[in-house]
Design a protein around this motif. Structure first.
Motif: not given
Lengths: 350, 350
Positions: B1, B132, B129
């Protein structure tokens, strides 16, 4: 005529403008050429000579006094700068001066406080001089025709007319607002705190009306006198008790310097359409009736606030509602308890 | 990312804390170890590596950014510090970053503003996270459960649940107070302004929903792009127009840094019984709900005042009613017109 100037006040009511070691009478706000102490001396010199002036102040201020006199090129005889070993209010201060004067003469004396502002000094000088004759018959006070029901001043109730003045029927302490309105309607005058008397009569009056003070000053040891004497004002301890007190009207643009309002308004401040009193180019948005003083030329903005006193010093900042300025002394007390030296001195002024 | 940090804001809403050349995200109030910009970088490093960070800021702040990164011992690749030739709001800023990222990769991107405060950075990192996966199906925003009817934030109207989040039915602009109460009752969330997306999808969306911006960025000359592009926010210009926008609840003690209130309360300020927020040992008499910040350790007293924001800097002073902080920008405009450089810089800071 001998001229007694009282310059011993340590007023912390005007903190943080005023500090214990640098009280209001010695301050020069930005734009001021003279302190109010210096203005007082200038006014005295319209009445008499340098040698006629007797200055009563605190030991702590002797350096300040000498500096400011030197700046004006005024020289008062060394033995006429009288240093109080401790502050015992105005009656002992004046007693000290009168006693010193009487070692030389029994002249008429005039007493001036160094925290008054007078727009027309010549008018004051003329009025005080004409009171000299009246003073041989008794104490002469000076009364100001009120232009508003001021609650911050004492009032005088007038009696029978007499030689350009009148007898005083009664002295009135600072009134509440409604009482002040009534006083003004009934023709009472503000008590200016300036007075004229014959020096021997003064000592006699102290002996009669305040023997404790009189006794304390029977020694030539001034430390001992101030140690022994009670702390008392000349108004409360003497004049209000006396008969034969006269009042002469005074029209000289007099005001007392005791509040942020009078302090600031009489200096080089501007007043805008919203009644804000300001010294610089402070931005005022939706703000009315504020008084703003800043020691430095800071960028200042007031937004949406009213009736504030703002005093911004390099080492201190006061933001106080106009109705609560009497609580400034409480803030000063808290700082004192904390041992904060910014009560006494300017710290880090540039 | 990839992690896009926006640090170009020049907010003068927080003047005099914030200056054009030293805006709020870089400020360290007394007692702060890191600026909020630095805090934002620290949070990013819980999600990715230094090499994953893309910084978009103004040319004017490149020195500040480099200084503050160096102070943190963080090294972001030179070509990933993107300097906007002029401020054109958030959509062009993000477009600039995404375009730069896409030269290397089609990764998922997360966008962070550098004027947020997050009490629990690890919770933020974990939540971002987990988003994602969801981001491959569409834009992901993050919604904060309101604890009060805040009128200073935008709101998100939630729809059907979906993979740990829900569909967004509608974005709502900053509401008035009554509307805010209704929103809170109806389960709306605050729009945190953090979002995650797939970089190619972002460019496609800009092409579809805002072709003017897209066109402006078809040249490799960034000066030209910023010259041509309209000034528009990513919310208004893109996200609010899109279908397939998701929202993931975020519980990390998030707040926006846009008001004196959040700015001060989240720093090392104390709150007394009368709800005064203060950094030092200011004296508060008869005073409630004030926020007081002073750059210097001055002796400060507030007496008889309420609901004020007081910001006392070495070169500037703001006294503003809490309800009128939106007028601070008017004061700044007046200063600008006067040519007063204290809008842009600190003058005489010690």
């Amino acid at each position: 005529m001998k001229l007694i100037v009282m310059a011993g006040g340590s007023g912390t009511r005007l903190w943080p403008l005023s500090r214990t070691n640098y009280p209001k009478q010695f301050i020069k706000l930005s734009g001021m050429k003279k302190s109010v102490f210096q203005e007082t001396i200038s006014r005295c010199l319209l009445i008499g000579e340098q040698n006629d002036i007797y200055l009563v102040t605190s030991e702590n201020y002797s350096e300040l006094v000498n500096e400011q006199l030197k700046e004006m090129n005024v020289s008062i005889p060394y033995e006429q700068i009288l240093l109080e070993p401790e502050a015992k209010n105005t009656l002992p201060a004046i007693m000290y001066a009168v006693q010193t004067i009487r070692e030389k003469t029994d002249d008429i004396c005039a007493v001036f406080s160094s925290d008054h502002i007078v727009d027309n000094p010549q008018a004051l000088a003329d009025t005080v001089k004409t009171a000299e004759t009246l003073a041989s018959s008794g104490f002469v006070t000076f009364g100001i025709k009120p232009d508003r029901p001021e609650t911050g001043y004492g009032y005088i109730k007038p009696g029978n007319p007499l030689q350009g003045g009148f007898e005083v029927l009664e002295f009135k302490e600072k009134p509440d607002y409604d009482t002040a309105i009534r006083y003004v309607e009934q023709g009472y005058l503000w008590n200016s705190g300036i007075f004229v008397f014959q020096s021997e009569q003064f000592e006699d009056a102290v002996m009669n009306y305040n023997p404790e003070v009189y006794e304390a000053f029977r020694t030539s040891d001034i430390e001992e006198s101030f140690d022994k004497t009670p702390s008392i004002s000349v108004d409360y301890g003497l004049i209000e008790k006396m008969d034969n007190v006269y009042c002469v009207p005074l029209d000289a643009g007099w005001s007392d310097f005791g509040t942020f309002g009078t302090f600031c308004e009489k200096q080089h401040a501007k007043r805008d359409e919203a009644d804000n009193v300001q010294f610089g180019d402070e931005i005022m948005l939706n703000s009315a009736k504020n008084i703003v003083y800043s020691e430095k030329n800071k960028a200042i903005a007031l937004i949406g606030v009213s009736d504030l006193v703002v005093v911004d010093m390099d080492d201190a900042l006061l933001i106080c509602h106009k109705d609560q300025t009497q609580k400034v002394k409480d803030a000063v007390e808290i700082l004192k308890k904390r041992g904060d030296s910014r009560v006494d001195d300017y710290i880090g002024k540039q």
